[in-house]
Write a protein that holds these residues in place. Structure first.
Motif, short mmCIF file in Angstrom:
data_model
loop_
_atom_site.label_atom_id
_atom_site.label_comp_id
_atom_site.label_asym_id
_atom_site.label_seq_id
_atom_site.Cartn_x
_atom_site.Cartn_y
_atom_site.Cartn_z
N ILE A 68 9.37 15.51 -14.80
CA ILE A 68 10.39 14.55 -14.38
C ILE A 68 10.20 14.19 -12.91
O ILE A 68 10.23 13.00 -12.52
N ALA A 69 9.97 15.21 -12.07
CA ALA A 69 9.78 14.98 -10.64
C ALA A 69 8.54 14.14 -10.37
O ALA A 69 8.56 13.23 -9.53
N VAL A 70 7.45 14.42 -11.10
CA VAL A 70 6.21 13.65 -10.92
C VAL A 70 6.43 12.20 -11.34
O VAL A 70 5.98 11.27 -10.67
N SER A 71 7.11 11.99 -12.46
CA SER A 71 7.37 10.63 -12.94
C SER A 71 8.16 9.82 -11.92
O SER A 71 7.81 8.68 -11.60
N PHE A 72 9.22 10.41 -11.40
CA PHE A 72 10.04 9.70 -10.42
C PHE A 72 9.31 9.53 -9.10
O PHE A 72 9.54 8.53 -8.39
N SER A 73 8.43 10.47 -8.75
CA SER A 73 7.64 10.34 -7.52
C SER A 73 6.64 9.21 -7.62
O SER A 73 6.40 8.49 -6.65
N MET A 74 6.04 9.05 -8.81
CA MET A 74 5.01 8.04 -9.00
C MET A 74 5.58 6.64 -9.17
O MET A 74 5.00 5.66 -8.67
N PHE A 75 6.68 6.52 -9.89
CA PHE A 75 7.16 5.20 -10.30
C PHE A 75 8.47 4.78 -9.66
O PHE A 75 9.05 3.77 -10.07
N SER A 76 8.97 5.52 -8.70
CA SER A 76 10.20 5.14 -8.03
C SER A 76 10.19 5.61 -6.58
O SER A 76 9.29 6.34 -6.16
N ARG A 77 11.20 5.18 -5.85
CA ARG A 77 11.38 5.62 -4.46
C ARG A 77 12.46 6.68 -4.34
O ARG A 77 12.84 7.06 -3.23
N ILE A 78 12.93 7.19 -5.46
CA ILE A 78 13.95 8.23 -5.44
C ILE A 78 13.33 9.53 -4.94
O ILE A 78 12.32 9.99 -5.48
N PRO A 79 13.90 10.14 -3.89
CA PRO A 79 13.30 11.35 -3.32
C PRO A 79 13.24 12.49 -4.34
O PRO A 79 14.19 12.74 -5.08
N MET A 80 12.09 13.17 -4.39
CA MET A 80 11.86 14.29 -5.28
C MET A 80 11.28 15.47 -4.50
O MET A 80 10.70 15.27 -3.43
N PRO A 81 11.42 16.70 -5.01
CA PRO A 81 10.84 17.86 -4.32
C PRO A 81 9.31 17.73 -4.24
O PRO A 81 8.67 17.18 -5.12
N HIS A 82 8.73 18.25 -3.17
CA HIS A 82 7.29 18.23 -2.99
C HIS A 82 6.68 19.53 -3.52
O HIS A 82 7.18 20.62 -3.22
N PHE A 83 5.63 19.42 -4.32
CA PHE A 83 4.92 20.58 -4.83
C PHE A 83 3.52 20.15 -5.25
O PHE A 83 3.22 18.94 -5.37
N LYS A 84 2.65 21.10 -5.48
CA LYS A 84 1.27 20.80 -5.88
C LYS A 84 1.25 20.45 -7.36
O LYS A 84 1.70 21.21 -8.21
N TRP A 85 0.70 19.29 -7.68
CA TRP A 85 0.65 18.83 -9.06
C TRP A 85 -0.45 19.57 -9.83
O TRP A 85 -1.54 19.82 -9.31
N GLU A 86 -0.14 19.87 -11.09
CA GLU A 86 -1.13 20.49 -11.96
C GLU A 86 -1.87 19.41 -12.75
O GLU A 86 -1.52 18.24 -12.71
N GLU A 87 -2.90 19.82 -13.50
CA GLU A 87 -3.79 18.86 -14.16
C GLU A 87 -3.06 17.98 -15.17
O GLU A 87 -3.34 16.79 -15.31
N ASP A 88 -2.13 18.55 -15.91
CA ASP A 88 -1.48 17.77 -16.97
C ASP A 88 -0.20 17.07 -16.51
O ASP A 88 0.46 16.41 -17.31
N ASP A 89 0.15 17.19 -15.24
CA ASP A 89 1.39 16.59 -14.76
C ASP A 89 1.39 15.07 -14.90
O ASP A 89 2.38 14.47 -15.30
N MET A 90 0.26 14.44 -14.55
CA MET A 90 0.20 12.98 -14.58
C MET A 90 0.31 12.43 -16.00
O MET A 90 0.96 11.41 -16.24
N SER A 91 -0.35 13.09 -16.95
CA SER A 91 -0.30 12.60 -18.32
C SER A 91 1.07 12.83 -18.95
O SER A 91 1.61 11.96 -19.64
N LYS A 92 1.66 13.98 -18.71
CA LYS A 92 2.96 14.30 -19.31
C LYS A 92 4.12 13.55 -18.66
O LYS A 92 5.18 13.39 -19.28
N CYS A 93 3.93 13.10 -17.43
CA CYS A 93 5.05 12.44 -16.74
C CYS A 93 5.43 11.13 -17.39
O CYS A 93 6.54 10.63 -17.20
#
Length: 261
Positions: free
Chosen positions: A7-32
Motif C-alpha cells: 500500500i505504501a509503495v503504491s501511494f508513493s509511486m502514484f500519488s503525492r500522499i506522504p508515506m513512510p520511507h523504507f527499502k523496497w523489496e523485489e516484489d513490492d513494485m509488482s504487488k503494489c
C-alpha cells in the motif's frame, strides 16, 4: 506487514500522499498495483465530500467544479497528465513507431500536447459543472467512483495488453505480477461497476458499456501506434477515460433532466 508495504509503495509511486520511507523489496513494485485503485478511492472520497458540501450549502457550482477538477491533480501531482501529454505529442508527430516511442521519452513538451491538455481540462471542467447542476447525491457517488474504475482498468490493461518495450517502469511493475494481481484488480473493478449501477442504474449501465468500448479502442490504438502499452499510455488512458466519463455523465444527466426521466 507485506500488505502495508505494498500500500505504501503504491501511494508513493502514484500519488503525492506522504508515506513512510523504507527499502523496497523485489516484489513490492509488482504487488503494489493491487492497491492502485485505492488512490482513486481517496480522490473519490474527497470529491464526494466537496460535492456534498456544494449540495448542502448551495455554493457556486463553478467554484466547486474547479475544486473537484483540481483534486486528482493535487493528489497525483499531475502524474497521469504528463503521460497524456507525452502520448499526445507522439500521436501528433505522424512519425513511424520507433520515432513515436522516442518522443515518449522526450522530456520536452510540444504544442500539440499543450493544446490537447487544455482541451481535456476544459471538457472535464464543463462536464463536472453540468454534473453538479443536473445531478444529485446519487450521481455525485457515480462521479466519485469514476476515479476508482479508471485505475482498475489502467492496472488490468497494463498487465493484459502487449508491452511496447521490454524496459521501463511499466514493464518492471508487471513482469513478475503473476495471475493473482489481475484477478484482484478485476474483482475491485466489478465492485466499482456494481456500486455505480446501484447508485444510478441508468448512468451505470450506459457508462459500463461505453467504458468497455473505450478499453477496446485504447488497445487498438496502442498496438497500432506503439506496438503495445507503456507507462505513458497508461496515464493517457486514465486522463481520457475520466474526461470521457465526465462528459458522458453530463450529457446523460442533461437529457434525463430535460426529458423528465
Amino acid at each position: 506487514m507485506k500488505i502495508l508495504r505494498w500500500i505504501a509503495v503504491s501511494f508513493s509511486m502514484f500519488s503525492r500522499i506522504p508515506m513512510p520511507h523504507f527499502k523496497w523489496e523485489e516484489d513490492d513494485m509488482s504487488k503494489c498495483l493491487i492497491f492502485f485503485p485505492w488512490i482513486g478511492a481517496v480522490i473519490g472520497l474527497i470529491t464526494y465530500g466537496v460535492g456534498y458540501i456544494y449540495y448542502s450549502f448551495n455554493l457556486p457550482f463553478w467554484a466547486v467544479g474547479t475544486s473537484i477538477l483540481l483534486i486528482p491533480i493535487l493528489i497525483t501531482g499531475g502524474f497521469h497528465l504528463d503521460g497524456y501529454m507525452d502520448v499526445k505529442d507522439a500521436l501528433s508527430s505522424y512519425a513511424d513507431r520507433e520515432k513515436k516511442l522516442e518522443i515518449l521519452k522526450d522530456p520536452n513538451v510540444g504544442s500539440f500536447a499543450i493544446i490537447g491538455i487544455i482541451c481535456r481540462i476544459l471538457i472535464s471542467l464543463v462536464s463536472i459543472c453540468m454534473i453538479l447542476l443536473y445531478g444529485n447525491y446519487r450521481s455525485l457517488m457515480v462521479l466519485a467512483l469514476i476515479f476508482w474504475n479508471a485505475r482498475c482498468l489502467s492496472g488490468i490493461t497494463s498487465m493484459a495488453f502487449p508491452k511496447a518495450r521490454k524496459s521501463g517502469m511499466l514493464y518492471s511493475e508487471t513482469k513478475e505480477s503473476g495471475k493473482s494481481i489481475p484477478v484482484f484488480l478485476a474483482l475491485q473493478l466489478l465492485l466499482g461497476i456494481g456500486a455505480i449501477i446501484y447508485s444510478d442504474y441508468r448512468l451505470g449501465i450506459m457508462m459500463t458499456v461505453v467504458g468497455g468500448l473505450l478499453v477496446l479502442l485504447y488497445k487498438k490504438k496502442t498496438e497500432k501506434e506503439f506496438g503495445g502499452v507503456t507507462g505513458d499510455t497508461a496515464g493517457y488512458f486514465i486522463t481520457c477515460f475520466e474526461s470521457d466519463m465526465f462528459l458522458l455523465m453530463a450529457v446523460l444527466l442533461w437529457v434525463f433532466s430535460n426529458c423528465g426521466l
